[in-house]
Design an enzyme around this catalytic site. Structure first.
Site, PDB file in Angstrom:
ATOM      1  N   HIS A  97      28.638  54.138  66.634  1.00 18.47           N
ATOM      2  CA  HIS A  97      28.156  55.098  67.880  1.00 18.47           C
ATOM      3  C   HIS A  97      27.196  54.433  68.637  1.00 18.47           C
ATOM      4  CE1 HIS A  97      25.997  58.427  69.918  1.00 18.47           C
ATOM      5  NE2 HIS A  97      27.178  58.579  70.397  1.00 18.47           N
ATOM      6  N   SER A  98      27.499  54.281  69.924  1.00 13.55           N
ATOM      7  CA  SER A  98      26.562  53.732  70.742  1.00 13.55           C
ATOM      8  C   SER A  98      25.889  52.377  70.263  1.00 13.55           C
ATOM      9  CB  SER A  98      25.300  54.852  71.132  1.00 13.55           C
ATOM     10  OG  SER A  98      24.554  54.430  72.191  1.00 13.55           O
ATOM     11  N   MET A  99      24.650  52.327  70.163  1.00 13.51           N
ATOM     12  CA  MET A  99      23.852  51.133  69.599  1.00 13.51           C
ATOM     13  C   MET A  99      24.595  50.681  68.327  1.00 13.51           C
ATOM     14  SD  MET A  99      19.994  50.637  67.813  1.00 13.51           S
ATOM     15  CE  MET A  99      20.564  51.496  66.473  1.00 13.51           C
ATOM     16  N   ALA A 101      27.512  51.179  67.551  1.00  9.55           N
ATOM     17  CA  ALA A 101      29.016  50.269  68.009  1.00  9.55           C
ATOM     18  C   ALA A 101      28.845  48.962  68.447  1.00  9.55           C
ATOM     19  CB  ALA A 101      29.741  51.294  69.000  1.00  9.55           C
ATOM     20  N   ILE A 121      32.537  53.746  69.233  1.00 11.71           N
ATOM     21  CA  ILE A 121      32.363  55.147  69.803  1.00 11.71           C
ATOM     22  C   ILE A 121      31.380  55.083  70.986  1.00 11.71           C
ATOM     23  CG2 ILE A 121      31.991  57.738  70.071  1.00 11.71           C
ATOM     24  CD1 ILE A 121      32.967  57.617  66.882  1.00 11.71           C
TER      25      ILE A 121
END
Length: 289
Positions: A97-99, A101, A121
């Protein structure tokens, strides 16, 4: 999810584990200033996998990098691979997720022989920057780093205050239930004469420093095109200001074997709408082919 620890080259990582050995292995990587609790809501909806969510170095309950070291995506790649080695996982899927990802994208591109699938994500690859911003960014990062020494962390007398701070954050704001999950894992007790006087953030203050260098747009595109494994990208609508349309769709289209899903929601949609995100993932992570 149960607590686990992994000893790697830089020290001890903490994390959360769910599922049984023998199922497809999935290593989950959280976002910036989050921790492994980021995946607790989603894990309850993901069946047929063995899931390990780690606190990345400097986050949650995991070790901080030694003095003088800098946090970077490149350094995080080795920590992720070290974590997989400590688990005895030669081949595995990544869920980020975010960083997380972004880091997972680098690992997948760097080690196609080890990463069998990727679910990304709210990020893919890295955030690009222009050549003209290289020197200003470098100067700002170095100045901020030199000024950080000696600054004291804020002490909270109760947990409701940091929970409110997470719900109101300009970046990474979440609903109250999600914020509490992250805060309870992201603070540590402050003791005076063996008596608790409050809590402080457990994350390394160096994580708040500006990134020294970022890749160019061409480098980011080459990185994404180099992710060979099947990939599912999940984005929230509306998009984040730093990754607008059509750029994020253009990036996803570069994947050799990728599929993008857009769901209504916020940046932490995997926490706030876990059932919808799990439905978008479907049986992708549980496949054995």
């Amino acid at each position: 999810m149960r607590e686990i620890t992994l000893d790697i080259a830089i020290g001890r990582l903490h994390g959360l584990h769910r599922g049984e050995a023998g199922h497809p292995r999935v290593l989950a990587l959280h976002g910036w200033l989050d921790n492994a609790a980021s995946f607790v809501p989603l894990a309850a909806h993901l069946d047929g996998i063995e899931l390990v969510a780690i606190d990345l170095p400097g986050h949650g309950r995991s070790v901080h990098l030694p003095p003088g070291a800098d946090y970077s995506f490149a350094g995080a790649v080795h920590s992720v691979l070290d974590a997989a080695d400590a688990l005895g996982w030669e081949r595995f899927a990544l869920l980020g997720h975010s960083m997380g990802a972004g880091i997972a994208s680098l690992v997948a591109a760097a080690c196609p022989e080890r990463v069998v699938r990727l679910v990304a994500i709210e990020a893919l690859g890295a955030l690009p920057d222009t050549a003209g911003n290289t020197v200003p960014r470098l100067r700002d990062a170095v100045a901020a780093g030199r000024a950080l020494s000696g600054k004291r962390l804020r002490v909270f007398t109760d947990l409701d205050t940091p929970v409110r701070a997470r719900t109101l954050a300009r970046t990474g704001a979440v609903d109250e239930a999600s914020a509490r999950l992250l805060v309870e894992r992201g603070v540590r007790e402050v003791l005076v004469d063996d008596a608790r006087v409050g809590w402080e953030w457990s994350s390394d203050p160096r994580l708040t420093l500006p990134t020294m260098l970022r890749p160019s747009e061409d480098q980011v595109r080459a990185l994404i095109a180099g992710i060979a494994c099947p990939t599912r990208v999940i984005y929230a609508d509306p998009p984040q200001p730093y990754l607008p349309e059509p750029r994020r769709s253009e990036h996803a289209a570069l994947l050799p074997e990728g599929h993008m899903v857009v769901l209504p929601g916020g940046h932490h949609l995997h926490m706030e709408q876990p059932a919808a995100v799990a439905a978008a993932i479907g049986g992708f992570l549980a496949r054995r082919d």
